[in-house]
Design a protein around this motif. Structure first.
Motif, mmCIF file in Angstrom:
data_model
loop_
_atom_site.group_PDB
_atom_site.id
_atom_site.type_symbol
_atom_site.label_atom_id
_atom_site.label_comp_id
_atom_site.label_asym_id
_atom_site.label_seq_id
_atom_site.Cartn_x
_atom_site.Cartn_y
_atom_site.Cartn_z
ATOM 1 N N ALA A 180 31.472 43.975 41.347
ATOM 2 C CA ALA A 180 32.103 42.563 41.765
ATOM 3 C C ALA A 180 31.259 41.648 40.831
ATOM 4 O O ALA A 180 31.191 41.780 39.579
ATOM 5 C CB ALA A 180 32.041 42.266 43.223
ATOM 6 N N GLY A 181 30.694 40.575 41.158
ATOM 7 C CA GLY A 181 29.984 39.379 40.722
ATOM 8 C C GLY A 181 30.971 38.577 39.964
ATOM 9 O O GLY A 181 32.156 38.687 39.968
ATOM 10 N N SER A 189 37.228 39.229 34.546
ATOM 11 C CA SER A 189 37.549 39.626 33.151
ATOM 12 C C SER A 189 37.790 41.031 32.960
ATOM 13 O O SER A 189 38.626 41.230 31.941
ATOM 14 C CB SER A 189 36.129 39.510 32.262
ATOM 15 N N PHE A 190 37.963 41.983 34.085
ATOM 16 C CA PHE A 190 38.357 43.411 34.101
ATOM 17 C C PHE A 190 39.924 43.668 34.179
ATOM 18 O O PHE A 190 40.424 44.463 33.792
ATOM 19 C CB PHE A 190 37.616 44.305 34.884
ATOM 20 N N ILE A 248 29.521 45.425 46.155
ATOM 21 C CA ILE A 248 29.287 44.029 45.429
ATOM 22 C C ILE A 248 27.696 44.184 45.064
ATOM 23 O O ILE A 248 26.942 43.029 45.390
ATOM 24 C CB ILE A 248 29.565 42.820 46.785
ATOM 25 N N ALA A 249 27.366 44.785 44.299
ATOM 26 C CA ALA A 249 26.052 45.099 43.747
ATOM 27 C C ALA A 249 25.521 44.028 43.134
ATOM 28 O O ALA A 249 24.444 43.509 42.965
ATOM 29 C CB ALA A 249 25.997 46.424 43.091
ATOM 30 N N ASP A 250 26.463 43.285 42.586
ATOM 31 C CA ASP A 250 26.182 41.912 41.560
ATOM 32 C C ASP A 250 26.501 40.827 42.282
ATOM 33 O O ASP A 250 26.573 39.669 41.622
ATOM 34 C CB ASP A 250 26.804 42.076 40.240
ATOM 35 N N PRO A 258 33.647 34.810 42.323
ATOM 36 C CA PRO A 258 34.058 33.448 42.595
ATOM 37 C C PRO A 258 35.340 33.460 43.322
ATOM 38 O O PRO A 258 36.194 34.406 43.553
ATOM 39 C CB PRO A 258 34.162 32.967 41.075
ATOM 40 N N PRO A 259 35.711 32.246 43.994
ATOM 41 C CA PRO A 259 36.777 32.183 44.919
ATOM 42 C C PRO A 259 37.962 32.448 44.394
ATOM 43 O O PRO A 259 38.743 32.932 44.894
ATOM 44 C CB PRO A 259 36.601 30.637 45.523
#
Length: 300
Positions: free
Chosen positions: A193-194, A199-200, A215-217, A221-222
């Motif tokens: 995530a993060g 961008s992916f 959600i390791a990173d 954003p909303p």
């Protein structure tokens, strides 16, 4: 724990003896998995929990010493809501699976929840044979299981990791393709995530599926889904995977099958470090270092 916060809030203590009730077993814990969910709970990111007396740990392996008679003496894996960092644990019989003799308790929890998340994420993403699959965070606990299970299912697996050391270790697991930032994929499995999640989306082929299971990173954003909305003509989809949405019997059936695959040598339990139970603080520090490859385990 007496307060939410850093690893130093984890303390060894003695509590009153526990007993198994109807439909439960008492397990003498031999190994406990350490995961990022434990870190989030330790930090107090679940407002429903109080830190006072809270014991982390969502998965254990050990021998049943009391409770439902048909389970006594058997070595089992248990998925629980909390309490795994302990010498003994009570679990419902609906949440346990027998561990084969050929599999150590340490290996069982190293597979454990990570393999379950990987398995059900691949189902959620409808990951078919020969499809191009990208695994973000491929060197983490969930990632190392996802690349193995996807490859076993016949997918063309590409790993995403920024670490040369982890690339080398993933190669040893049979992964030869690494993301170059330009390839397109049928399915993207994301444990990270993060802020870079969105961008992916542009990397998905038409009809592509994106599965977010970690959600390791940190949280995205909303407005993270807007790029997908603006690419409406590609019929992309995003879904989320939490084991909380999977029935207990499905989880334990899948766990049994995963153990069988491990005994057959078709997948491997990937263990980063094993710490004694009383070194849980060190285990959490290691987990938050970003250097972990595979699973951290506490041994009792």
């Amino acid at each position: 724990m007496q307060a939410f916060g850093g690893p130093e809030e984890l303390r060894v203590t003695t509590i009153e003896p526990i007993t198994a009730g109807a439909g439960q077993v008492l397990i003498a814990v031999e190994a406990c998995g350490v995961g990022l969910v434990d870190v989030l709970l330790r930090k107090g990111l679940d407002p429903s929990r109080s830190p006072i007396g809270f014991v982390p740990g969502l998965e254990v392996a050990g021998r049943v010493i009391d409770g439902s008679p048909e389970w006594i003496g058997k070595r089992v894996f248990a998925k629980v809501a909390e309490g795994g960092y302990a010498t003994q644990l009570v679990a419902d019989v609906t949440n346990i699976a027998e561990i084969p003799d050929a599999l150590s308790s340490t290996a069982a929890v190293a597979l454990g929840i990570n393999a379950l998340v990987a398995h059900f994420s691949l189902l959620q993403g409808r990951c078919g044979k020969s499809e191009q699959v990208l695994v973000r965070g491929a060197g983490g606990g969930i990632g190392t299981m996802t690349v193995q299970l996807a490859k076993l299912n016949g997918a063309q697996v590409t790993a995403s990791t920024t670490s040369p050391e982890k690339r080398s270790m993933l190669s040893a697991l049979g992964i030869q393709q690494f993301d170059n930032g330009q390839q397109e994929y049928d399915v993207i499995m994301d444990t990270v995530a993060g802020n870079n999640l969105a961008s992916f989306f542009s990397r998905l082929k038409s009809g592509g599926r994106y599965v977010l299971n970690g959600i390791a990173d940190g949280f995205p954003p909303p407005d993270f889904a807007m790029p997908m909305v603006t690419s409406l003509q590609k019929s992309l989809s995003i879904s989320f995977l939490s084991l909380n949405a999977v029935a207990d019997n499905q989880l334990m059936d899948a766990m049994t099958n995963i153990f069988t695959l491990a005994v057959q040598g078709k997948i491997s339990a990937v263990i980063d470090t094993v710490y004694p139970l009383d070194e849980a603080v060190s285990a959490h520090k290691r987990l938050e270092s970003g250097k972990v490859f595979g699973k951290i385990v506490l041994q009792v």
